[in-house]
Structure formats: C-alpha cells, structure tokens
Scaffold this active site. Structure first.
Site, PDB file in Angstrom:
ATOM      1  N   ASP A   1       9.458   2.661  -0.688  1.00  0.00           N
ATOM      2  CA  ASP A   1       8.425   3.333   0.113  1.00  0.00           C
ATOM      3  C   ASP A   1       8.707   3.011   1.584  1.00  0.00           C
ATOM      4  OD1 ASP A   1       4.765   3.394   0.216  1.00  0.00           O
ATOM      5  OD2 ASP A   1       6.321   4.270   1.483  1.00  0.00           O
TER       6      ASP A   1
ATOM      7  N   LYS B   1       5.063   9.341   8.609  1.00  0.00           N
ATOM      8  CA  LYS B   1       4.884   8.796   9.961  1.00  0.00           C
ATOM      9  C   LYS B   1       5.915   9.307  10.968  1.00  0.00           C
ATOM     10  CE  LYS B   1       2.517   4.774   8.040  1.00  0.00           C
ATOM     11  NZ  LYS B   1       1.119   4.735   8.488  1.00  0.00           N
TER      12      LYS B   1
ATOM     13  N   TYR C   1       0.865  -1.185   0.000  1.00  0.00           N
ATOM     14  CA  TYR C   1       0.000   0.000   0.000  1.00  0.00           C
ATOM     15  C   TYR C   1       0.896   1.228   0.000  1.00  0.00           C
ATOM     16  CZ  TYR C   1      -3.382   3.502   1.723  1.00  0.00           C
ATOM     17  OH  TYR C   1      -4.171   4.620   1.877  1.00  0.00           O
TER      18      TYR C   1
END
Ligand code: KE4
Length: 433
Positions: free
Chosen positions: A239, A267, A144
């Site tokens: 990623d 994050k 994702y």
C-alpha cells in the site's frame, strides 16, 4: 492568533456536515481545540480564514509534495478544464498516465485508475482474492488502508488473531476474513501462515507505516513478507498510497528493492485532485473486467482533469530526481534540529524520519518500531505541542498518529523557523510541568 471566523464557521459547518468535516481527522478531536478553516495556500504556506499564516507540514496528508498551487499543475488544470473535465470515455492522457506510472514504479506492468486510496486498496483486495481463489487477507495492526470494511479491523484476541471490526457497521462475517498481525513481527506472520497459509489471498502492508505516526520497517521485515507470500502462494500488496512517488521516484519498493505483486497508489498521483490507482503484474491485472471476470468500475476514474494534475506532478518528479535528495536533506535537518531541542530541554520524545516523512513522538521509550510502542506516546503532551506550534505559525497534522511531510516548496529558512518554533514549544511545555 485570532481564530474567531474559524470558530464561527466550524459551528456553522457542524449544522449540515457530520462533525463539521468531510473526513474525521480534520475535526481536531485528538488535539481538543476547534479546527482552523483554510482559505488558501501557496507553496509551503497555508492561510486560514482569519488571515493567519502557517508553514504547512501536512501537505493535505501527502499529495502536495511539490507544494500548494504549483504553477505547472494549476496551468495544466486550467487548460484541461477549458476542453471539458470528464467524458466517461477513453482519453489519451489516461494512457500517458499509465505509461508514466509503469515507467516509475518498478513492479507495475499494468495499472487501473480509481478515485481514492480506499478504492485502490479495496479493488486490489478483490483482485487478489479472485486471482488466488482464497478469501483471507492479512493486514498489520496500526496500518491504515482506507475505510473499506475489510480494513477497518483490529487484531482480534486468540491464537488465530482473527480480526474484530473497529467500526460499527463492519460485520463479523467480514471481519473473520481479515487476519491482523503486529507490524515488524515476522514470526507472527510466519505462525499465521503455518496455520492457515493455504487460505490467505494476500498480505497488505504499508512498506513504511505512516498511520500510527511514522514507523519504519525493521531490517528483513519486508524481505520476509516477500519470502513468506511466495512460499505459500499468497500475493504481496504494497500500500504505497503515502510512500508512492514520495520516498523515491519508485516509492518504497524501489528504495527497499522489493518486488510486490500489486501496489496501491494515491495522493501524489492526483497532484492535489482525487486520484487513486492500483497496479502490478500483468497476469494478475488482466483478470480485471472487461477482459477478465473481476469487476471494478468508476464514473470519474481517469478523468482528464485529475489526470492532467497528476501527470504534471509525476512528470516534474520524474524529470527532476534531485528533488528527492533535497527533500531528504531538509527532513534530516528538521529531525536533527528537533532531536537537539529534545535533548537540550530534557523532553521525553523521539523522532522517526525517512525521506521527506517524519513524526515527533512524545514517548519515553528508546524507539517506536511497533503499534504498541507508538500508542504508548503521551497524546496529551502532543495536543499541547500541537496548539503551541499552531500559535507559532506551524501547521501540523492534528494527531500524534500521523506523519509530517516536507515538500519541494519548503525553504531552508522554513526549516530553521520550524526548528526554532519547536524549541520554543518544548521550553514552554517544560516550564508548565
Ligand atoms: P483515501 O481513501 O483517503 O484517499 O486513501 C486511504 C489510504 C490508503 N492507504 C494509506 C496508506 C493511507 O494513508 C490512506 C489515507 N491516509 C489518511 C491519512 N493518513 C488520509 C487522511 C484522512 O483520512 O482524511
């Protein structure tokens, strides 16, 4: 536990917010109970609006590696806010943040701040297409990368494995530019490049997959991606929105010794505030506006408040590298405790763990190293386990296909308690069978 206030407030939220939440996974759909609404959190503890206390293994989906409301970060936010929160103008703290990221992330020579992981990955993809002059992107099934159209794609059928949209609103025109291959399947990647490698701008990959539950790269997989992209002149995008500054002070790329062309981050670099970033080789990044032609922009990108929170977090991690070995020791103890409970209770389950990340799969296979193996897990069993854990004061991600996180704030006593709660849940589940 009493959840009366959460039940009422969630019903109220549903009247004005789609699904009652600002991000779908928070609605607890896959665990089939109403979500708890959170009042506050501190360290490894999180408290709902009914006053129930939990040990938190979600860490807001990864950012809170130092625990909730870490004093130094709260202090930095307070002090910065008093001087103004956003100017839409260059500030020194943005340069300090860029220098800190470059110092920690081996492959990054230049970095642009944005406001979410989604913005980071969609911008990195545009940049890769511009830099290579190519249109296709290859992603992996089960990875994702945020909700930009190009990534909401499932593997299509057929030899070319062209993508098919996995959300209404994503056009076929967009989907045809995204190829999808099985994670850990290097041969499939090789075959796709052999057919159409001269049109592929980039591979984007979660170097350690956290969005199908935790799935580790098999030996040689990441190295193989690096070789194939070099051979065909495509870029390799790591990623690291989850793994960056989590798996080591240099993320997965430092841990595995891979040199990607671009890295997306998020994050942890926000210290709990909205921040994303993408960076990599200078010659690629220099094609970005205003010096280069590739356009990308953001009103709040690099705002001093988020920079203060994120830079404080990165400075703590950079200056205390022993945090990483402590995190890993705690996660290994937790994983081994779960594995012993699984064996003792004869439960069909297994645990994947790396660094401070782990997932318990209710799965009767020998391993979970791919999307197909992950989705064979028993999500009903997971839902039962989730509810038993919640009632036992353990706050887990409400989906079998997410990753659990240990933070610097978790104590050995917290780990011992979580192992005990896991055992009680597995015993209860066995009794109900
Ligand atoms: P955001 O746009 O949510 O900041 O980041 C998107 C993203 C990009 N790349 C990876 C590897 C990610 O894991 C994410 C977001 N992660 C999910 C949970 N695994 C966020 C939780 C949510 O969607 O609410």
């Amino acid at each position: 536990m009493n959840h009366q206030n959460s039940i009422q407030e969630f019903e109220r939220a549903r009247k004005t917010i789609p699904g009652g939440v600002n991000s779908p996974v928070r609605a607890y759909k896959s665990v089939g109970i109403p979500p708890v609404l959170i009042d506050h959190a501190k360290g490894a503890r999180i408290f709902d609006i009914d006053g129930n206390e939990y040990i938190d293994f979600v860490s807001s989906w990864g950012p809170l590696i130092l625990g909730h409301a870490r004093e130094e970060i709260v202090e930095a936010i307070k002090k910065t806010a008093e001087k103004g929160t956003s100017f839409g103008a260059p500030t020194v703290i943005e340069t300090q943040m860029a220098e800190r990221i470059i110092e920690m992330m081996p492959s990054v020579e230049s970095v642009r701040m944005v406001n979410s992981g989604t913005e980071a990955t969609m911008s990195a993809l545009r940049l890769a297409r511009a830099f290579t002059g190519r249109e296709l992107v290859l992603k992996f099934v089960g990875n994702y990368h945020g909700h930009a159209d190009s990534f909401l794609i499932n593997a299509g059928s057929g030899a070319m494995t062209f993508g098919v949209p996995n959300s209404p609103g994503v056009t076929k025109a967009t989907a045809k530019n995204t190829l999808a291959a099985p994670y850990n399947d290097l041969q499939a990647v090789e075959d796709l490049f052999a057919k159409t490698g001269d049109k592929i701008a980039a591979i984007i990959v979660e170097p350690v997959a956290g969005n199908m539950g935790l799935v580790l790269p098999q030996k040689g997989f990441l190295e193989g991606l690096r070789e194939i992209t070099r051979k065909y002149g495509a870029l390799l995008i790591f990623d690291e929105v989850i793994t960056g500054f989590r798996l080591s002070r240099g993320g997965a790329q430092a841990l595995f010794g891979i040199d990607p062309d671009l890295t997306t981050m998020g994050k942890i670099i926000g210290g709990g505030l909205p921040v994303g970033a993408y960076g990599g080789k200078r010659e690629i990044m220099e094609t970005l506006a205003p010096d280069g032609p590739v356009y990308q922009a953001g009103t709040l990108s690099g705002n001093p408040l988020a920079m203060a929170a994120g830079l404080t977090a990165l400075n703590i991690l950079n200056d205390n590298p022993q945090i990483y070995s402590h995190l890993e020791q705690k996660a290994i103890k937790l994983a081994d405790g779960f594995r012993k409970n699984i064996a003792d209770t004869g439960t069909k389950a297994l645990v994947n763990q790396i660094g401070s990340m782990l997932t318990l799969f209710f799965n009767d296979g020998q391993q979970v190293t791919s999307y197909d193996e992950a989705v064979a897990s028993d999500t009903k069993k997971f839902a039962e386990y989730f509810s038993l854990s919640l009632e036992n004061g353990i706050y887990l991600a409400p989906s079998q296909f997410e990753t659990g996180f240990v933070s610097d704030a978790h104590t050995d006593a917290d780990i011992d308690y979580a192992i005990k709660a896991n055992r009680e849940a597995l015993i209860k589940m066995k009794e109900r069978e």
